[in-house]
Each structure stands twice: as C-alpha cells, then as structure tokens.
Design a protein around this motif. Structure first.
Motif: not given
Length: 322
Positions: A34-58
């Motif tokens: 889990t995690g959360r993304i906010v802007d520089d004013l502390g407000g939530p950022v909706k609809g932003m694409k988040v990518r978790l890229d594993p080490e290796g070829s996965a």
C-alpha cells in the motif's frame, strides 16, 4: 425392514460424503503493498498511474491512485522494486496535466503487509506561448516539448499549438525548462531549440512568451528544356520546361504551411523576372511560354526570400528559342 435398510444406507452415504468434503479456504497473498500520493499542498492525487517495477525480468505492476490518493496491490512478491508515478497523458488529450511526476524511487516489498508510506508530487507549471515565424506568421499544429523535462512513464512534456498558433504546455517542473520544437515527431524533421522558460513555483503559469522559428525546407528541384537531339520541342518563339517541388525528408527535412495551396514561383529570364508560376507541392507541371525572344536564354525560378524561409531556387536552365 428392506425399506429401513435402504434408508439407513442412504443416510450413511450422505454422511460419508459430507464428512469427506473440506471447506474452501482462500490462500493469503505473499505481500500486500500500500501507499499514498499527495501534492505539494498535501491534497490527495487521484487517478495517477503508479508503476512497481521489480528487479530482473518480471513484468511491472501498474496501479492507479484512488480518490484519496491511495494505491494497493497484492500481486507483488517480496523483493526489490523501483516505484514511479505520473499522470497518463497524450499531446492530443484535452485532459489537462496537473502534476509533475515521482521517481523512480527504490523500495523494498516484504512478506506480509508493506506500507510504502506517502509520496509527494509537485503541481506542474504551465506555459502559455505563441509560436510564430520572424515576420509574425503564427504556426498551427506545431509541436513543442520540454527538452529534458521527462517523466519516468510518459517521457517529455509536449503539446501542439492550436489553429491560432497558441501553445499550452502543462506539467512542467520548477526551474529552467529547455524547449524545443518541430513539425512532428518524425526523426527526419529538423528540431528547433528555443530559449528556456523558467517556472518559479509549483503550479506557476508563464504567459506572453513568443517562440520564434523559421520554416525549414528541403527541396527536390527539376526543370528541363525538353530538347531532343538538340532541337527544342517547343514551337517558334516558345520556351518549354517542367517544374516540380517535392518533399525530400532524407536531407535537411522540411515542413510546409501551404501543402494544399500552390506555391508562387518567380520566373527569371537572363536575370530579369518575367512571370509568376504556380505549382502545387509534389506535383509536376509543364510550362510553355510564348513570345520569347529568339536565341539562347537562361531561365531560373525562385521561391521565398523573406525572413520566414530559406530561399530556394532552381538550377539555371539554358533554352534556345527558335
């Protein structure tokens, strides 16, 4: 008795089947991230694409933040990842880009539950500019991009000018942002470097900027005297030749603003302008000029010559008029 035996047997069968069945139990995932993304004013950022890229070829894991700015996945296995986040956008997309980007950031996923914490992305700056030639001719559908201001998922921030030559370029980071422009993303087209623009604060807007560029041309020129065995094919007092302007992207490349309109060429005879010719780009046209003085003459046509373009001209063509 026989009926009672049958009933007992049936009951025993049901009991045995029921005793052998095991209730289905869902397997717990290896990790919940889990995690959360906010802007520089502390407000939530909706609809932003988040990518978790594993080490290796996965394969990477792509997520989208919720209305509260949160993201969650149970598809990750324990290990090392890089995390990046950015709004999905396209230069033809009418949805404004509001933010810059995040990452890539190295993160570790553990077995069980892993909270990556809260990440901050800055509100993006906006450039409002007019793209024009040195004489003030505005350029519609001209592509301008922030050269070097590239997000980890979607690349350079870029946008096309509208039909009035007005550019709105969003999602720019704070600082000096180099700008470049071209007619399209084709690698065969020339790129123009513009002075950088400075975004002073997150969400800042810069207005009134003029980006000045020249129209680049590369030409395929062809004209012939239509002479066969030393004899001009034109009649007495006539000069005949062909003209063509075409696209040759393999050299310096070109783009034009007048693709659907004939170009006006100035025709010269012995260094003196005598006529205007009209040729549509990419089309060949044969000209026969009457009432030409007898003898050998040098013909040449020229297009352009103002500050907007590179001046282009044909090779001198010698024609003998009978």
């Amino acid at each position: 008795m026989r009926w009672m035996a049958s009933a007992v047997a049936a009951s025993m069968t049901v009991v045995l089947v029921g005793a052998g069945a095991q209730p289905a139990v869902a397997e717990a995932p290896d990790s919940v991230v889990t995690g959360r993304i906010v802007d520089d004013l502390g407000g939530p950022v909706k609809g932003m694409k988040v990518r978790l890229d594993p080490e290796g070829s996965a394969s990477p894991i792509d997520l989208v933040t919720s209305a509260t700015g949160e993201f969650r996945t149970d598809a990750a296995v324990p290990g090392q990842y890089t995390l990046a986040a950015e709004e999905s956008f396209d230069y033809w997309d009418l949805t404004p880009v509001k933010y810059t980007w995040l990452g890539p950031v190295a993160v570790t996923v553990h077995a069980g539950s892993t909270s990556l914490g809260t990440f901050t992305v800055a509100r993006g700056g906006t450039l409002r500019a007019t793209v024009m030639t040195p004489t003030g001719h505005r350029l519609p559908e001209y592509l301008v991009y922030a050269d070097g201001a590239a997000g980890p998922l979607s690349g350079n921030r870029d946008a096309f000018t509208d039909q009035r030559g007005i550019l709105t370029l969003r999602g720019l980071p704070v600082g000096s942002v180099p700008l470049a422009g071209t007619k399209d993303w084709s690698p065969r087209l020339p790129t123009v470097k513009f002075p950088p623009v400075r975004i002073s604060q997150p969400g800042g807007v810069v207005r009134g900027v003029k980006l000045v560029t020249k129209v680049h041309w590369s030409t395929f020129l062809r004209d012939r005297g239509y002479v066969k065995d030393g004899v001009p094919l034109a009649g007495p007092g006539e000069a005949r030749f062909g003209v063509r302007i075409g696209n040759t992207y393999g050299k310096d490349a070109e783009f034009d603003l007048w693709r659907d309109k004939p170009l006006r060429l100035s025709l010269y005879r012995d260094g003196k302008r005598i006529k205007n010719l009209y040729v549509k780009l990419g089309k060949s046209k044969i000209y026969t000029l009457g009432k030409q003085p007898k003898g050998e003459h040098t013909y040449k046509w020229i297009w352009g010559g103002d500050a907007d373009t590179f001046r282009i001209a044909s090779k001198p063509l010698k024609i003998t008029v009978r």
